[in-house]
Design an enzyme around this catalytic site. Structure first.
Site, PDB file in Angstrom:
ATOM      1  N   TRP A   1      52.787  69.606  51.329  1.00  0.00           N
ATOM      2  CA  TRP A   1      53.638  68.505  51.786  1.00  0.00           C
ATOM      3  C   TRP A   1      53.149  67.234  51.095  1.00  0.00           C
ATOM      4  CZ3 TRP A   1      51.350  64.365  54.286  1.00  0.00           C
ATOM      5  CH2 TRP A   1      50.074  64.579  54.818  1.00  0.00           C
TER       6      TRP A   1
ATOM      7  N   GLU B   1      40.456  57.761  56.916  1.00  0.00           N
ATOM      8  CA  GLU B   1      40.999  58.579  55.819  1.00  0.00           C
ATOM      9  C   GLU B   1      40.959  57.818  54.490  1.00  0.00           C
ATOM     10  OE1 GLU B   1      41.877  61.696  55.870  1.00  0.00           O
ATOM     11  OE2 GLU B   1      42.024  62.116  58.017  1.00  0.00           O
TER      12      GLU B   1
ATOM     13  N   GLU C   1      43.098  65.729  50.907  1.00  0.00           N
ATOM     14  CA  GLU C   1      42.748  64.648  51.834  1.00  0.00           C
ATOM     15  C   GLU C   1      43.419  63.327  51.438  1.00  0.00           C
ATOM     16  OE1 GLU C   1      41.018  64.398  54.615  1.00  0.00           O
ATOM     17  OE2 GLU C   1      40.308  66.451  54.775  1.00  0.00           O
TER      18      GLU C   1
ATOM     19  N   HIS D   1      46.415  62.080  53.233  1.00  0.00           N
ATOM     20  CA  HIS D   1      46.339  61.645  54.631  1.00  0.00           C
ATOM     21  C   HIS D   1      46.382  60.129  54.764  1.00  0.00           C
ATOM     22  CE1 HIS D   1      44.088  65.688  55.526  1.00  0.00           C
ATOM     23  NE2 HIS D   1      45.312  65.855  55.074  1.00  0.00           N
TER      24      HIS D   1
ATOM     25  N   GLU E   1      35.608  67.932  60.063  1.00  0.00           N
ATOM     26  CA  GLU E   1      36.975  68.433  59.898  1.00  0.00           C
ATOM     27  C   GLU E   1      37.562  68.775  61.267  1.00  0.00           C
ATOM     28  OE1 GLU E   1      38.817  68.403  57.247  1.00  0.00           O
ATOM     29  OE2 GLU E   1      37.306  67.993  55.729  1.00  0.00           O
TER      30      GLU E   1
ATOM     31  N   THR F   1      38.303  65.456  63.158  1.00  0.00           N
ATOM     32  CA  THR F   1      39.522  64.777  62.706  1.00  0.00           C
ATOM     33  C   THR F   1      40.755  65.585  63.117  1.00  0.00           C
ATOM     34  OG1 THR F   1      39.172  65.757  60.528  1.00  0.00           O
ATOM     35  CG2 THR F   1      38.594  63.453  60.759  1.00  0.00           C
TER      36      THR F   1
ATOM     37  N   ASP G   1      46.155  70.230  57.934  1.00  0.00           N
ATOM     38  CA  ASP G   1      45.247  70.282  56.782  1.00  0.00           C
ATOM     39  C   ASP G   1      43.794  70.329  57.260  1.00  0.00           C
ATOM     40  OD1 ASP G   1      47.349  70.070  55.016  1.00  0.00           O
ATOM     41  OD2 ASP G   1      46.853  68.045  54.306  1.00  0.00           O
ATOM     42  N   GLU G   2      43.486  69.475  58.237  1.00  0.00           N
ATOM     43  CA  GLU G   2      42.100  69.407  58.727  1.00  0.00           C
ATOM     44  C   GLU G   2      41.688  70.778  59.288  1.00  0.00           C
ATOM     45  OE1 GLU G   2      41.006  66.819  57.636  1.00  0.00           O
ATOM     46  OE2 GLU G   2      41.994  64.978  58.282  1.00  0.00           O
TER      47      GLU G   2
ATOM     48  N   HIS H   1      40.883  73.077  56.459  1.00  0.00           N
ATOM     49  CA  HIS H   1      39.590  72.694  55.872  1.00  0.00           C
ATOM     50  C   HIS H   1      38.430  73.116  56.779  1.00  0.00           C
ATOM     51  CE1 HIS H   1      41.837  69.226  53.624  1.00  0.00           C
ATOM     52  NE2 HIS H   1      42.087  70.417  53.098  1.00  0.00           N
TER      53      HIS H   1
END
Ligand SMILES: [Fe+2]
Ligand SMILES: [Fe+2]
Length: 328
Positions: free
Chosen positions: A29, A72, A110, A113, A163, A166, A195-196, A199
């Site tokens: 995305w 971020e 990252e 973000h 990670e 967040t 995403d976090e 990760h």
């Protein structure tokens, strides 16, 4: 420490297999997928709608969102951090070494973000964007010491923790945003949280592998990392006005339940269980001590969280630059 980089280098092949945990760019995305399209005929309506929805967000939520965004945006400090750790570091800047490819791919993900969140904030018209940008500039100048002493084991343990932290924080902001009627912000924060989470899984797997390869060293590093406490990456944020801006942000996050002392305790408990620390056997004396310490740690922090429970609500409100000097 010397052996630590050798172990890290020895697991480069394993990390190579984990590169699939990073999404291909084509399938990722991008902030522009969710933000208003300013080239479309109806751009005014899209921006208008964003602003109307953002109008319902509380000052508390805005402050937390700003703090998360600044965290971020200080991404250069985090990529620098990773590359300070021997065995993991990218020697040339474009190395094909699996750890280096992992770190660049992670950084590249990252980077979306901060961009998504800060563009949202900019368009919302709810915050003092200049004060936010000043804070980001200060934070990157001030830097960030994760207290890992450049030990790559500690670096990976720290990152697993962060990670997850967040992921929790962005996920909770998404929830509050949705409850406040801002589905767009909810969507953005959930994309970031997704995403976090990916990760987090990868970093936890790296540490799991370390525990197989060097159980004593890894467990000892884990305990030392937790004794030093997990410093938050945006600890040194400053707006040039507030003496301890991070503490102000943290109190508000705790008050509205986005990231709390209980979350800190839960994350420790989760990592200890995930890495199966309690069941580890055949440890050295030092590692057995570390194991004992780690197994009681989540409960220790839970008790602490209970003791301070009502504190953030009682905190006196004070003005904050990010929201034009309104008090939170
Ligand atoms: Fe992030
Ligand atoms: Fe992250």
């Amino acid at each position: 420490m010397h052996q630590h980089h050798d172990v890290i280098r020895a697991m480069a092949g394993f990390v190579g297999e984990y590169l699939t945990q990073l999404n291909p760019v084509e399938k990722s995305w991008q902030p522009s997928d969710v933000l208003p399209n300013l080239t479309a005929g109806d751009w005014r309506e899209s921006v208008q709608q964003l602003r109307e929805r953002a109008a319902g967000l509380s000052d508390e939520l805005l402050v937390v969102l700003v703090g998360d965004t600044i965290t971020e945006e200080a991404l250069p400090s985090y990529q620098t951090m990773v590359n300070r750790h021997p065995g993991v570091a990218d020697d040339t800047g474009a190395s094909e070494y699996p750890w280096a490819r992992w770190t660049r791919g992670w950084t590249a993900e990252e980077n979306r973000h901060g961009e998504a969140l800060s563009t949202y904030l900019y368009l919302s018209g709810r915050v003092n964007m200049r004060a936010v940008q000043v804070t980001t500039q200060h934070l990157i100048r001030n830097g960030f010491d994760p207290q890992t002493a450049n030990d790559p084991y500690k670096g990976l343990i720290y990152t697993s923790f962060q990670e997850r932290a967040t992921r929790v924080s962005h996920g909770n902001v998404a929830q509050v945003a949705n409850q406040s009627g801002d589905a767009l912000l909810g969507k953005i924060c959930n994309l970031v949280a997704g995403d976090e989470a990916r990760h987090e899984e990868a970093y936890k797997s790296f540490v799991k592998k370390l525990l197989e390869l060097d159980p004593n060293g890894t467990l000892t590093a884990f305990a030392e990392m937790m004794k030093a406490k997990v410093v938050m990456p945006a600890r040194l944020m400053a707006d040039g006005v507030e003496p301890d801006l991070f503490a102000r942000f943290a109190v508000v996050a705790q008050r509205i339940g986005v990231y709390t002392a209980r979350d800190y305790a839960d994350i420790i408990g989760h990592l200890v269980a995930y890495w199966q620390v309690p069941g580890m056997t055949g440890l050295s004396g030092e590692a057995a001590e570390a194991q004992h310490y780690l197994c009681g740690l989540a409960a220790h922090y839970q008790r602490f969280a209970e003791r301070i429970e009502g504190r953030p609500a009682r905190q006196t409100r004070a003005p904050l630059s990010w929201i034009f000097g309104r008090s939170v």
